[in-house]
Design a protein around this motif. Structure first.
Motif, PDB file in Angstrom:
ATOM      1  N   GLY A 192       0.755  -1.242   0.000  1.00 50.42           N
ATOM      2  CA  GLY A 192       0.000   0.000   0.000  1.00 50.42           C
ATOM      3  C   GLY A 192       0.783   1.289   0.000  1.00 50.42           C
ATOM      4  N   ALA A 193       2.081   1.241   0.246  1.00 48.36           N
ATOM      5  CA  ALA A 193       2.844   2.492   0.302  1.00 48.36           C
ATOM      6  C   ALA A 193       4.329   2.236   0.118  1.00 48.36           C
ATOM      7  CB  ALA A 193       2.610   3.192   1.644  1.00 48.36           C
ATOM      8  N   LYS A 194       5.015   3.272  -0.334  1.00 52.22           N
ATOM      9  CA  LYS A 194       6.472   3.234  -0.460  1.00 52.22           C
ATOM     10  C   LYS A 194       7.075   3.191   0.944  1.00 52.22           C
ATOM     11  CE  LYS A 194      10.230   6.142  -2.219  1.00 52.22           C
ATOM     12  NZ  LYS A 194      10.556   7.319  -3.039  1.00 52.22           N
ATOM     13  N   LEU A 195       8.063   2.360   1.141  1.00 47.83           N
ATOM     14  CA  LEU A 195       8.808   2.342   2.401  1.00 47.83           C
ATOM     15  C   LEU A 195      10.225   2.755   2.007  1.00 47.83           C
ATOM     16  CD1 LEU A 195       8.379   1.698   5.394  1.00 47.83           C
ATOM     17  CD2 LEU A 195       8.992  -0.667   4.927  1.00 47.83           C
ATOM     18  N   VAL A 196      11.190   1.879   2.059  1.00 45.10           N
ATOM     19  CA  VAL A 196      12.504   2.147   1.480  1.00 45.10           C
ATOM     20  C   VAL A 196      12.429   1.791  -0.008  1.00 45.10           C
ATOM     21  CG1 VAL A 196      14.953   1.523   1.499  1.00 45.10           C
ATOM     22  CG2 VAL A 196      13.697   1.724   3.651  1.00 45.10           C
ATOM     23  N   GLY A 197      11.797   0.648  -0.272  1.00 43.67           N
ATOM     24  CA  GLY A 197      11.594   0.195  -1.645  1.00 43.67           C
ATOM     25  C   GLY A 197      10.135   0.312  -2.038  1.00 43.67           C
ATOM     26  N   PRO A 198       9.810  -0.038  -3.283  1.00 40.98           N
ATOM     27  CA  PRO A 198       8.431   0.058  -3.759  1.00 40.98           C
ATOM     28  C   PRO A 198       7.503  -0.931  -3.051  1.00 40.98           C
ATOM     29  CG  PRO A 198       9.821  -1.051  -5.377  1.00 40.98           C
ATOM     30  CD  PRO A 198      10.733  -0.542  -4.302  1.00 40.98           C
ATOM     31  N   ILE A 209      15.219  -9.958  -7.414  1.00 38.15           N
ATOM     32  CA  ILE A 209      15.490 -10.174  -5.987  1.00 38.15           C
ATOM     33  C   ILE A 209      16.923 -10.691  -5.818  1.00 38.15           C
ATOM     34  CG2 ILE A 209      14.878 -11.526  -3.922  1.00 38.15           C
ATOM     35  CD1 ILE A 209      11.963 -11.611  -5.098  1.00 38.15           C
ATOM     36  N   GLN A 210      17.297 -11.627  -6.669  1.00 37.93           N
ATOM     37  CA  GLN A 210      18.633 -12.224  -6.564  1.00 37.93           C
ATOM     38  C   GLN A 210      19.724 -11.215  -6.915  1.00 37.93           C
ATOM     39  OE1 GLN A 210      17.890 -15.590  -9.211  1.00 37.93           O
ATOM     40  NE2 GLN A 210      18.117 -16.960  -7.460  1.00 37.93           N
ATOM     41  N   LYS A 211      19.483 -10.427  -7.944  1.00 40.27           N
ATOM     42  CA  LYS A 211      20.488  -9.472  -8.414  1.00 40.27           C
ATOM     43  C   LYS A 211      19.787  -8.211  -8.899  1.00 40.27           C
ATOM     44  CE  LYS A 211      24.636  -9.182 -11.231  1.00 40.27           C
ATOM     45  NZ  LYS A 211      25.386  -9.719 -12.376  1.00 40.27           N
ATOM     46  N   PRO A 212      19.397  -7.344  -7.963  1.00 38.45           N
ATOM     47  CA  PRO A 212      18.625  -6.150  -8.321  1.00 38.45           C
ATOM     48  C   PRO A 212      19.386  -5.209  -9.251  1.00 38.45           C
ATOM     49  CG  PRO A 212      18.670  -6.498  -5.950  1.00 38.45           C
ATOM     50  CD  PRO A 212      19.653  -7.447  -6.547  1.00 38.45           C
ATOM     51  N   ASN A 213      18.639  -4.570 -10.139  1.00 33.97           N
ATOM     52  CA  ASN A 213      19.194  -3.567 -11.040  1.00 33.97           C
ATOM     53  C   ASN A 213      18.629  -2.210 -10.616  1.00 33.97           C
ATOM     54  OD1 ASN A 213      19.889  -1.834 -13.090  1.00 33.97           O
ATOM     55  ND2 ASN A 213      19.291  -3.195 -14.745  1.00 33.97           N
ATOM     56  N   ALA A 214      19.471  -1.380 -10.014  1.00 32.11           N
ATOM     57  CA  ALA A 214      19.023  -0.088  -9.492  1.00 32.11           C
ATOM     58  C   ALA A 214      18.409   0.788 -10.580  1.00 32.11           C
ATOM     59  CB  ALA A 214      20.178   0.635  -8.812  1.00 32.11           C
ATOM     60  N   ALA A 215      18.824   0.605 -11.821  1.00 30.14           N
ATOM     61  CA  ALA A 215      18.289   1.404 -12.923  1.00 30.14           C
ATOM     62  C   ALA A 215      16.794   1.157 -13.146  1.00 30.14           C
ATOM     63  CB  ALA A 215      19.061   1.118 -14.207  1.00 30.14           C
ATOM     64  N   ASN A 216      16.300   0.000 -12.698  1.00 30.92           N
ATOM     65  CA  ASN A 216      14.876  -0.306 -12.859  1.00 30.92           C
ATOM     66  C   ASN A 216      13.995   0.513 -11.917  1.00 30.92           C
ATOM     67  OD1 ASN A 216      15.436  -2.213 -14.814  1.00 30.92           O
ATOM     68  ND2 ASN A 216      15.458  -3.921 -13.370  1.00 30.92           N
ATOM     69  N   TRP A 217      14.576   0.996 -10.827  1.00 31.77           N
ATOM     70  CA  TRP A 217      13.818   1.751  -9.825  1.00 31.77           C
ATOM     71  C   TRP A 217      14.625   2.997  -9.440  1.00 31.77           C
ATOM     72  CZ3 TRP A 217       8.955   0.124  -8.811  1.00 31.77           C
ATOM     73  CH2 TRP A 217       8.634  -1.188  -9.180  1.00 31.77           C
ATOM     74  N   ASN A 236      14.023   5.957  -8.456  1.00 28.96           N
ATOM     75  CA  ASN A 236      13.638   6.824  -7.337  1.00 28.96           C
ATOM     76  C   ASN A 236      13.763   6.159  -5.969  1.00 28.96           C
ATOM     77  OD1 ASN A 236      13.031   8.891  -9.154  1.00 28.96           O
ATOM     78  ND2 ASN A 236      10.991   8.059  -9.489  1.00 28.96           N
ATOM     79  N   TYR A 237      14.461   5.040  -5.953  1.00 32.30           N
ATOM     80  CA  TYR A 237      14.641   4.285  -4.709  1.00 32.30           C
ATOM     81  C   TYR A 237      16.119   4.011  -4.484  1.00 32.30           C
ATOM     82  CZ  TYR A 237       9.634   3.320  -5.025  1.00 32.30           C
ATOM     83  OH  TYR A 237       8.282   3.441  -5.100  1.00 32.30           O
ATOM     84  N   PRO A 238      16.523   3.805  -3.215  1.00 30.05           N
ATOM     85  CA  PRO A 238      17.910   3.384  -2.975  1.00 30.05           C
ATOM     86  C   PRO A 238      18.122   1.994  -3.575  1.00 30.05           C
ATOM     87  CG  PRO A 238      16.716   3.721  -0.884  1.00 30.05           C
ATOM     88  CD  PRO A 238      15.743   3.957  -1.998  1.00 30.05           C
TER      89      PRO A 238
END
Length: 95
Positions: free
Chosen positions: A29-35, A54-62, A64-66
């Motif tokens: 329901g809401a943004k925390l640290v991640g979506p 989850i295994q190997k996140p790509n920061a470019a996909n998100w 506006n998030y750390p």
């Protein structure tokens, strides 16, 4: 329904989210640290793409998030259950 309406998380999935510390950065329901789970589901990713992110996140996909830490320690059977639930979330599931 409000924008902060939350989807109901099944008990088995909730236990996996707790076990693998997902709630540290994600919630319904809401943004925390991640979506939120809903924001992830809204991307209409395939289950395999959710698992890979989850295994190997790509920061470019998100942008506006750390950046998310890679989670290679999560067993594939757990990843499959969590990803399967996430990709099935739809707006009609909100309470």
């Amino acid at each position: 329904s409000s924008l902060n309406a939350q989807v109901e998380i099944p008990k088995a999935i909730n236990e996996l989210f707790i076990k693998h510390t997902c709630f540290t950065c994600h919630k319904s329901g809401a943004k925390l640290v991640g979506p939120s789970w809903e924001d992830i589901a809204a991307r209409k990713m395939k289950k395999s793409d959710v698992i890979a992110s989850i295994q190997k996140p790509n920061a470019a996909n998100w942008p506006n998030y750390p950046p998310m830490a890679p989670m290679p320690q999560v067993p594939m059977k757990d990843l499959e259950k969590m990803a399967e639930w996430i990709v099935k979330i739809s707006p009609k599931d909100k309470k």
